[in-house]
Design an enzyme around this catalytic site. Structure first.
Site, short mmCIF file in Angstrom:
data_model
loop_
_atom_site.label_atom_id
_atom_site.label_comp_id
_atom_site.label_asym_id
_atom_site.label_seq_id
_atom_site.Cartn_x
_atom_site.Cartn_y
_atom_site.Cartn_z
CG ASP A 489 -19.13 -20.03 39.91
OD1 ASP A 489 -18.18 -19.68 40.63
OD2 ASP A 489 -20.25 -19.50 39.96
CE LYS A 647 -7.89 -17.79 57.38
NZ LYS A 647 -6.82 -16.84 57.00
CG ASN A 886 -18.25 -14.54 38.45
OD1 ASN A 886 -19.44 -14.72 38.22
ND2 ASN A 886 -17.60 -15.24 39.35
#
Length: 1145
Positions: A489, A647, A886
């Site tokens: 992660d 963006k 998660n």
């Protein structure tokens, strides 16, 4: 009605049988045509008709119960008997044929249905049903329309009932454990018995007892850790009731409860957001433990409930939430809120903006929510996989070797019987030989390896260089020594999730951390000069300068950064100043910043450090404070929030002191390059800052006249009112404003890495481990972190896989990627899903060739899917590292899961096989402990097999010499003592052996690469040890037969003593680094054997072993069996030394 019609088709025999029975058994004139018999019961029937009657009655009765239960579930029938009298006959012709309608039968039906309801509720509670939509009444959990699971999350592999069956199943699925169970059971048959029962059952019982105790200890530790965490973190929640607020444990929260969650408190269940204490009527959520994203999420309460004066008024209204069935989608939600007691009734649609998912943290204010889902129906839980019992690759390889040994056992037994020409009851002879040579498969192998794993786990926990490391699964430490793919992660694992402003670039000059005082002096000089000028000409003075001074350029850039964001300053009481006073006087010590992105907070904190402070903000205005304490007021005219498609974000403000209208914008360089005016430095400087691992934002502005803004506003409002293509028209209007903007500056923000992340990743890369980063964060953020952490080296290119939505686009992009060589891959979760759907094999083949892969915007289930595909496609071992909830699915799916205990709790740590406190500890965990564990277990297993093959070879030689008789060479305690007290301690001491020091293993990670090929335990090394065993067993047995003189008991004494001494010398030959416990083990085993000779007079001639003849014969046999191996070992190290020997020398 349609369901009932369908049931009529399902039960035609019941319908037919009932009518036939009625016609045949009906007596005319009795009770208006009812069947005759007491109490209206049918008369007795005989023969086949009686069987048919009972069958038909049973089928109809079950059908009635089924229909009744459906009605009961929908609250349409309060009483079973009432249902049978009223609802039933109207709904189905079958129920009209049912004859039992008297009072006595009604009582039977009532009790039977109630009993059936209880059973169904129990089954429903224990088993899992398909999820369904639900209606949840606010504050009334008793009004539920179905049964919901308890709000409990369990990471344990077993419960009280499944522990023993589960452990035994996991043990007996190993071939050799099952083999020894059958072997021990065979001794109950007299014709097959070769010795005492204890010689078979005691070793097997000991092996199983060690395993059960170890698993029980791990489960108890896991249970205690979870209870400790729950008692510490999940105890204090307030539930709104008619009697006020009461404290409630997280595990006691039910669907329908109104729960109050304070700031910085974790949400205990999936809820709908009803009220907030924030003045702006919204709150922020931290969701990094749910989806891995560092951006805070803005959540909005239900409009109807937010308008209520107090939270207690929620219980005074009659309202409910209709919600979709539980599912794994954490980014979408469909539901409605209805208030019935208003006129007219209020109906509001609910979306993801109105939800508070479990595992998220409230970042602002105090919120009230109604609980929708609990327990296993939580979004976070449904995105995790069930914990599984992991079996190491090393254990599977050992299991395979034991199958080969079993094949050898069968072959040897068949050969022995064949040499007897299958005479007599040859099939019994085969079984006896199978039992006689059963030592070929060592029963002590499993217990030695299990005890070795316990030692490895203890050593890991005691390592002072990786403090806080916890081994939660002691069954797979060898896995750490053979990892080929590391999946990690990003947020909280590689990074600290703490943003730091690093660089301000103005084109001609750049300011770093060491020169921020210059920026501060420029800001101070500008506002000092303005305070000295007359107010009427302040704007004119700066506007009319043709060439801007450096101070004015810095000022414009800093002001743009201080205004263009979505950050809100919040004031809290600090014990000295209360909240209201702090907000009125803008107290610095009481102010905290809240935003949906930590990047923006870092930017605003930096502007505060250089003198321009954000002190206030609401929906329509912004207040800045200058270094002199003067407050600048700006009116927010329009704001264009950041989206992943655009963006960029923009804001239009009006300066209250001058009336100037300015459009500020900031965004990624790829989109801003076409918006700003032409320049020759933007692209180059963006590339330079990105290579340093900084997140780059381009800041620009555009001054607007009043007429220009009025024209824009008119077109913008008209576009927002459009019914067709609204989003396209709005984007077009905004783009008309985004032209020829003035480039102000570039900003560089760094997400600080964990300590020593770069050298750790470099060590892993040099060890032959490929690192994949799986994150839920944005593509740009993930790419910057990969560069900053040197996951992607400076010499490597990066291929950013563009967004694909269908098969054709995926095919074209894969072809473009195929032409790249030695480049890292960056891909989003949406594109990954499309590629895996249509081109799974091709994509995995290309991705596995990349030196590094970055997957961004990954859902938790996608992370687990990637791990599973890597295992299936490559057959290599994977290791997953994460710190959040998660990451649990990925950690549990990987061959080896490592949890990092971070700031965001211990959910990943508790679900992992190994728990560390910092990512840098992973290097030592793999390079030192993983390598040592694998090499030690390989040596231990081969030596245990060698020990068993030696004695089996001696038994084969003995039987061959004595006309292939199935007579054991050693009996009773000799055969048990050989594999326990006589040789166990020296052989087991191999778990302390090591070929190189830990410092050398860390300095030369290339040593780890040698293990990836599995050479320490391979078919080649296994065959070498088999040949050694056959050679030594044959030498010892033939030597004893040649040198014994008169009595058979002398053969036993000579051969057994030579065998013990040979094993002790072979351990000494195998050891590479001596430990004082190894010496103690050798001397202790030899002493135990010598001392036990006094008690072994039944097997060994005590007077014979005291003679000189015995001593020289044993010495000769032992030297012949061991000396050639010592010579070969010396020659091999002399002319073909292993890689580690060069380092140790």
């Amino acid at each position: 009605m349609g369901d009932i019609q369908q049931r009529k088709v399902l039960f035609p025999p019941a319908r037919f049988g009932w009518l036939q029975w009625r016609r045949s058994c009906q007596a005319p004139g009795v009770d208006g045509g009812r069947p005759a018999g007491r109490s209206g019961r049918p008369p007795a029937c005989g023969g086949k008709m009686a069987v048919l009657c009972r069958y038909c009655c049973f089928m109809n009765y079950m059908l009635i119960l089924h229909v009744f239960l459906e009605r009961k579930e929908q609250n349409l029938c309060p009483s079973p008997s009432l249902f049978f009298r009223t609802v039933g006959p109207k709904e189905s012709p079958l129920l009209r044929e049912f004859p039992y309608t008297n009072k006595e039968t009604e009582e039977v039906i009532e009790s039977t249905c109630n009993w059936f309801l209880v059973c169904c509720e129990c089954l429903r509670c224990c088993g899992r049903r398909d999820p369904r939509p639900r209606t949840v009444w606010l504050g009334h959990p008793e009004k539920r329309d179905q049964r919901y699971p308890r709000n409990v999350i369990n990471n344990q592999k077993y419960n009280f009932f499944t522990f023993l069956p589960g452990v035994l199943f996991n043990q007996f699925k190993y071939f050799f454990n099952l083999y020894f169970l059958l072997l021990a059971c065979s001794q109950f048959v007299v014709e097959m018995r070769l010795g005492a029962l204890y010689t078979y059952w005691v070793p097997l019982g000991f092996v199983l007892a060690v395993t059960v105790i170890r698993e029980a200890a791990e489960e108890i530790r896991c249970y205690m850790r979870e209870e400790e965490m729950l008692s510490r973190l999940l105890l204090k929640y307030n539930r709104q009731t008619h009697r006020g607020t009461v404290k409630v444990k997280s595990s006691n929260i039910q669907v329908g409860d109104l729960i109050i969650v304070e700031k910085n408190q974790r949400v205990p269940a999936d809820m709908i957001f009803l009220r907030t204490s924030e003045k702006n009527g919204s709150c922020f959520l931290r969701t990094d433990q749910l989806d891995g994203e560092t951006d805070w999420k803005l959540r909005l309460p239900v409009t109807c409930t937010q308008r209520l004066p107090t939270a207690s008024d929620l219980l005074q209204i009659r309202s409910y939430v209709y919600a979709e069935e539980p599912n794994i989608d954490i980014h979408n939600f469909v539901g409605t809120f209805t208030r019935e007691d208003s006129d007219p009734p209020v109906n509001e649609s609910l979306s993801i903006e109105n939800t508070l998912w479990a595992s998220t943290v409230i970042a602002s204010g105090t919120v009230v929510g109604v609980v929708l889902y609990t327990g296993r129906e939580l979004r976070s839980v449904m995105n995790t996989s069930n914990p599984r019992s992991k079996i190491g690759l090393f254990d599977l390889e050992v299991n395979c070797l034991t199958k080969i040994l079993f094949g050898a056992l069968v072959v040897v037994s068949l050969v022995m019987v064949a040499l007897q020409h299958f005479a007599g009851r040859w099939y019994l002879q085969i079984i006896r030989f199978l039992l006689l040579f059963s030592n070929i498969i060592p029963i002590s192998l499993r217990v030695n390896l299990d005890m070795g794993k316990i030692v490895y786990s203890w050593v890991i926990r005691r390592d002072s260089k990786i403090p806080g490391t916890v081994v939660r699964s002691s069954t797979i430490p060898e896995q750490l020594g053979r990892i080929s793919y590391l999946l990690t992660d990003k947020t909280g694992t590689l990074t600290q999730n703490e943003m730091v402003f690093k660089r301000l670039h103005l084109g001609t000059v750049a300011y770093g951390l060491d020169s921020m005082d210059e920026v501060q002096s420029h800001i101070f000089s500008i506002y000092t000069q303005q305070s000295q000028d007359p107010p009427a000409v302040k704007g004119l003075t700066l506007a009319t300068k043709v060439r801007k001074t450096m101070s004015s350029r810095v000022h414009e850039a800093v002001k743009a950064i201080a205004l263009c964001h979505n950050v809100t300053p919040v004031y809290e009481s600090n014990g000295v100043t209360d909240q209201a006073e702090a907000e009125r006087h803008y107290e610095d010590s009481c102010r905290v910043y809240q935003a949906s992105s930590p990047d923006e907070v870092a930017l605003v904190q930096w502007t505060e450090s250089v003198g321009l402070t954000l002190v206030g903000r609401d929906q329509s205005s912004v207040q800045l404070r200058t270094p002199g304490g003067h407050i600048l007021n700006f009116t927010i005219l329009q704001i264009f929030p950041f989206t992943y498609e655009s963006k960029r974000m923009g804001i239009i403000v009006r300066d209250e002191s001058t009336g100037e209208i300015t459009f500020y914008m900031k965004g990624a360089d790829v989109v801003m390059a076409g918006i700003v005016q032409y320049n020759d430095w933007l692209e180059e400087e963006c590339g330079n800052m990105a290579r340093e691992g900084l997140r780059v934002l381009v800041v620009a502005k555009k001054s607007l006249t009043e007429e220009q803004y009025q024209d824009f506003e008119a077109r913008y409002v008209q576009a927002k009112l459009s019914v067709h293509d609204r989003s396209l028209k709005v984007a077009t209007v905004i783009e008309s404003l985004e032209m020829e903007m003035e480039l102000l500056c570039l900003t560089g923000v760094e997400d600080q890495l964990q300590t020593d992340v770069r050298p750790t990743l470099e060590t892993l890369r040099n060890a032959g481990i490929k690192v994949w980063m799986l994150t839920g964060d944005k593509l740009e953020t993930a790419t910057c972190t990969a560069k900053n952490a040197h996951l992607v080296t400076r010499t490597q290119d990066i291929h950013i896989f563009r967004l694909v939505t269908n098969r054709g686009e995926a095919h074209l992009e894969l072809n473009a990627f195929r032409r790249k060589h030695d480049c890292a891959l960056v891909i989003s979760g949406d594109s990954l899903e499309v590629c895996l759907k249509y081109y799974e094999y091709e994509f995995m083949e290309l991705a596995c060739q990349c030196p590094a892969v970055v997957c961004c915007r990954c859902a938790p289930t996608q992370k687990a899917q990637i791990v599973r595909l890597l295992q299936e496609r490559t057959g290599k071992l994977t290791c997953a590292v994460g710190d959040g909830g998660n990451d649990v699915s990925m950690i549990q799916e990987a061959d080896c899961g490592v949890g990092v205990e971070g700031k965001e709790g211990k959910q990943a740590s508790l679900a992992a096989d190994f728990s560390i406190t910092q990512f840098k500890h992973l290097g030592r965990l793999l390079m030192v402990h993983g390598r040592n564990s694998y090499k030690r277990s390989a040596a231990l297993s081969q030596f245990v097999i060698h020990r068993s093959l030696c004695i089996s070879t001696m038994q084969a030689v003995f039987s061959s010499v004595f006309y292939f008789a199935s007579v054991p060479l050693y009996q009773g305690f000799l055969i048990i003592g050989y594999s326990t007290i006589y040789t166990m301690f020296p052989v087991f001491s191999l778990v302390l052996d090591k070929d190189v020091k830990s410092e050398v293993a860390m300095l030369y990670p290339e040593l780890y690469k040698d293990l990836l090929k599995g050479r320490p335990l391979s078919y080649k090394t296994f065959l070498i040890w088999v040949l050694i065993s056959i050679y030594q067993g044959s030498i010892i047995m033939y030597g004893a037969l040649l040198l014994f003189e008169s009595e058979f008991v002398h053969i036993v004494a000579i051969s057994f003593t030579s065998l013990i001494l040979t094993e002790l010398l072979m351990v000494a030959l195998t050891i590479q680094t001596w430990h004082w416990l190894m010496i103690v083990a050798e001397l202790l085993s030899l002493s135990c054997y010598i001392a036990s000779l006094v008690f072994l007079h039944e097997f060994i001639d005590v007077y014979f072993i005291a003679t000189l003849s015995f001593l020289w014969k044993v010495t000769v046999i032992t030297l012949v069996s061991c000396l050639p191996l010592y010579v070969l070992k010396y020659l091999r190290r002399r002319f073909s030394p292993p890689s580690y020997s060069k380092l140790t020398s």
